[in-house]
Design an enzyme around this catalytic site. Structure first.
Site, PDB file in Angstrom:
ATOM      1  CE  LYS A  68      68.320  44.894  94.751  1.00  0.00           C
ATOM      2  NZ  LYS A  68      69.318  44.641  93.704  1.00  0.00           N
TER       3      LYS A  68
HETATM    4  P1  NAD Z   1      78.192  44.452  99.933  1.00  0.00           P
HETATM    5  O1  NAD Z   1      77.329  44.652 101.111  1.00  0.00           O
HETATM    6  O2  NAD Z   1      78.852  43.131  99.711  1.00  0.00           O
HETATM    7  O3  NAD Z   1      79.338  45.576  99.897  1.00  0.00           O
HETATM    8  C1  NAD Z   1      79.063  46.942  99.950  1.00  0.00           C
HETATM    9  C2  NAD Z   1      80.393  47.677 100.121  1.00  0.00           C
HETATM   10  O4  NAD Z   1      80.159  49.078 100.013  1.00  0.00           O
HETATM   11  C3  NAD Z   1      81.035  47.463 101.488  1.00  0.00           C
HETATM   12  O5  NAD Z   1      82.438  47.447 101.321  1.00  0.00           O
HETATM   13  C4  NAD Z   1      80.603  48.704 102.275  1.00  0.00           C
HETATM   14  O6  NAD Z   1      81.490  49.016 103.330  1.00  0.00           O
HETATM   15  C5  NAD Z   1      80.684  49.733 101.150  1.00  0.00           C
HETATM   16  N1  NAD Z   1      79.912  50.955 101.386  1.00  0.00           N
HETATM   17  C6  NAD Z   1      78.626  51.076 101.800  1.00  0.00           C
HETATM   18  N2  NAD Z   1      78.293  52.373 101.845  1.00  0.00           N
HETATM   19  C7  NAD Z   1      79.378  53.063 101.426  1.00  0.00           C
HETATM   20  C8  NAD Z   1      79.677  54.438 101.258  1.00  0.00           C
HETATM   21  N3  NAD Z   1      78.756  55.353 101.505  1.00  0.00           N
HETATM   22  N4  NAD Z   1      80.908  54.780 100.798  1.00  0.00           N
HETATM   23  C9  NAD Z   1      81.840  53.863 100.530  1.00  0.00           C
HETATM   24  N5  NAD Z   1      81.623  52.545 100.671  1.00  0.00           N
HETATM   25  C10 NAD Z   1      80.420  52.170 101.129  1.00  0.00           C
HETATM   26  O7  NAD Z   1      77.275  44.830  98.679  1.00  0.00           O
HETATM   27  P2  NAD Z   1      77.496  44.405  97.160  1.00  0.00           P
HETATM   28  O8  NAD Z   1      76.745  43.151  96.903  1.00  0.00           O
HETATM   29  O9  NAD Z   1      78.946  44.499  96.803  1.00  0.00           O
HETATM   30  O10 NAD Z   1      76.673  45.564  96.435  1.00  0.00           O
HETATM   31  C11 NAD Z   1      77.245  46.829  96.139  1.00  0.00           C
HETATM   32  C12 NAD Z   1      76.405  47.490  95.052  1.00  0.00           C
HETATM   33  O11 NAD Z   1      76.394  46.664  93.888  1.00  0.00           O
HETATM   34  C13 NAD Z   1      74.928  47.728  95.403  1.00  0.00           C
HETATM   35  O12 NAD Z   1      74.492  48.893  94.744  1.00  0.00           O
HETATM   36  C14 NAD Z   1      74.243  46.525  94.781  1.00  0.00           C
HETATM   37  O13 NAD Z   1      72.868  46.762  94.524  1.00  0.00           O
HETATM   38  C15 NAD Z   1      75.056  46.387  93.510  1.00  0.00           C
HETATM   39  N6  NAD Z   1      74.988  45.071  92.858  1.00  0.00           N
HETATM   40  C16 NAD Z   1      75.339  43.942  93.527  1.00  0.00           C
HETATM   41  C17 NAD Z   1      75.301  42.729  92.868  1.00  0.00           C
HETATM   42  C18 NAD Z   1      75.749  41.441  93.522  1.00  0.00           C
HETATM   43  O14 NAD Z   1      75.785  40.411  92.827  1.00  0.00           O
HETATM   44  N7  NAD Z   1      76.107  41.432  94.782  1.00  0.00           N
HETATM   45  C19 NAD Z   1      74.879  42.670  91.535  1.00  0.00           C
HETATM   46  C20 NAD Z   1      74.536  43.837  90.877  1.00  0.00           C
HETATM   47  C21 NAD Z   1      74.604  45.032  91.560  1.00  0.00           C
END
Ligand code: NAD
Length: 422
Positions: free
Chosen positions: A112
């Site tokens: 990561k």
């Molecule tokens: P992103 O940056 O695209 O979106 C994050 C979203 O969460 C945004 O809408 C933001 O406004 C919201 N957010 C942030 N803090 C918040 C809070 N305290 N309360 C409510 N909403 C909040 O990120 P993403 O890629 O969608 O990732 C989200 C999660 O999923 C993370 O934990 C990431 O590690 C995990 N994840 C992502 C992927 C991927 O392919 N992108 C894969 C596996 C896991």
């Protein structure tokens, strides 16, 4: 280890990740030496990332890349831009990546990366300079056979294009396999952008079925409306689930009859937030987690379901779109209350599965049809789901304990077959 085991007090994602590992080690009877190896990252790099801002001033951010394990193949894991990033968060996320890759049986270890800053406070050209400088700093330890970054919170396919270009410039030739989650026109895979969400929704539908709930009679709440949350909400709505509550970092909204995801997406594209959407009423962000729905999908960040609110969660199923959204303390409370928690390393593994497909396609310079990608994704997610529920049933474990144990077992097997060098 059993499902009734007392939780270790949660203080951070890393203490949670280490406690989950310790629990799996105990269950599997792994030796203290191997436990120690798995508890510690193989390699970590901390870098300083100086940025010349558009106004000519200089800001300096801290950047990290942690490679937790290489026993099953090159390290793989996302890159996060967020003010909350620190070395312990990145260590925890890297360890979870190792287990996730093993669970869905892709030939990777876990890694990561992160840079501690808020991308929302920066112009596109500043983001490009941060990305290129961070890439230059971690260049010695990434590569298509070494460590392959992908998008995570605060980063996207444009970020991956800049990383690929910076890495390729240093090599003197184009290296598409150095990142996944790239734009399609640069060798990205069809279906990658929505793969995590597709997997989350597929798992949520299997979890609903396991509880005898028809999706067309079901409701959901989704925390986070980014790369994971937005399409997870869309796929759930397409399956007939009423998505009643959605939040982002700015606030939360609720509609008893279900929120139109198409209309909300248009609103978010125009305004940057779910707040102010006229097809729903405002909701206190904390109330999203305790909304009266069947499925809760935390898809934002770590540590949001805690010992303080786990007793109030009304959903009977939690599907972890985010990594580490449930603390260990909350996990045990939810288990005692009969709430089915599908752990992150299973629920959100769709992203790394299609990242793997993208890497395979990049290395072969060949593109698969989107239907082919989605079919193979669904097949892997279904296989992983059944392996977890069967193991959990056979050993009387929670789904998280079962998923972690299965993954740790596979990593240890690879480690033992390779032996300890020298
Ligand atoms: P992103 O940056 O695209 O979106 C994050 C979203 O969460 C945004 O809408 C933001 O406004 C919201 N957010 C942030 N803090 C918040 C809070 N305290 N309360 C409510 N909403 C909040 O990120 P993403 O890629 O969608 O990732 C989200 C999660 O999923 C993370 O934990 C990431 O590690 C995990 N994840 C992502 C992927 C991927 O392919 N992108 C894969 C596996 C896991």
């Amino acid at each position: 280890m059993n499902a009734q085991e007392q939780p270790v007090e949660s203080t951070s994602p890393l203490t949670d990740a280490l406690a989950q590992l310790a629990s799996a080690v105990k269950h599997l009877g792994i030796s203290p030496g191997v436990h120690q190896m798995l508890a510690q990252p193989r390699r970590e790099l901390m870098v300083s990332v100086p940025l010349r801002r558009d106004d000519g001033s200089i800001a300096v951010y801290s950047g990290y890349r942690v490679q937790h394990n290489f026993s099953r193949g090159p390290a793989k894991g996302g890159l996060r831009y967020s003010p909350s990033v620190d070395i312990d968060e990145v260590r925890a996320l890297a360890m979870w990546m190792t287990w996730k890759c093993a669970l869905v049986d892709v030939p990777y270890g876990g890694a990561k990366g992160g840079v501690a800053f808020d991308p929302r406070d920066h112009s596109d050209s500043e983001l490009e300079r941060v990305t290129r400088r961070y890439t230059a700093e971690i260049l010695p330890i990434i590569g298509p056979d070494v460590d392959i970054p992908a998008p995570d919170m605060g980063t996207n396919e444009q970020t991956m294009a800049w990383i690929m270009d910076t890495y390729s410039s240093s090599q003197g030739h184009t290296v598409p396999g150095v990142v996944t989650g790239k734009p399609i026109s640069l060798g990205g895979s069809l279906g990658r952008a929505s793969a995590t969400s597709r997997g989350v929704s597929h798992i949520a539908l299997m979890a609903l079925a396991s509880r005898g709930i028809d999706p067309t009679n079901a409701s959901a709440a989704v925390q986070g409306f980014g790369k994971v949350g937005r399409d997870a909400a869309r796929f759930l709505a397409e399956a007939g689930v009423a998505v009643k509550a959605i939040s982002d970092v700015d606030g939360a909204i609720y509609a008893a009859g279900g929120i139109s995801i198409t209309a909300l997406s248009a609103h978010v594209d125009a305004t940057g937030s779910v707040v102010g959407f006229d097809g729903a009423e405002e909701l206190e962000p904390a109330d999203l987690l305790t909304a009266d729905v069947d499925v809760l999908v935390p898809a934002a960040t770590e540590g949001v379901i805690t010992g303080d609110n786990a007793h109030d969660i009304r959903a009977s199923i939690v599907v972890e779109g985010a990594n580490g959204p449930t603390t260990n303390e909350a996990d045990m409370i939810l288990h005692e209350r009969g709430v089915l928690v599908v752990p992150d390393i299973l629920a959100n593994a769709g992203g790394v599965v299609v990242s793997y497909f993208e890497w395979v396609q990049a290395n072969q310079a060949y593109q698969w049809r989107e239907s082919e990608v989605n079919e193979r994704l669904e097949e892997r997610m279904t296989r992983a789901w059944h392996s977890v529920i069967e193991y959990a049933g056979a050993h009387k474990l929670t789904y998280r304990q079962a998923a972690t144990a299965l993954s740790v077992k596979r990593v240890v097997e690879a480690h033992e077959l390779r032996g300890l060098y020298p």
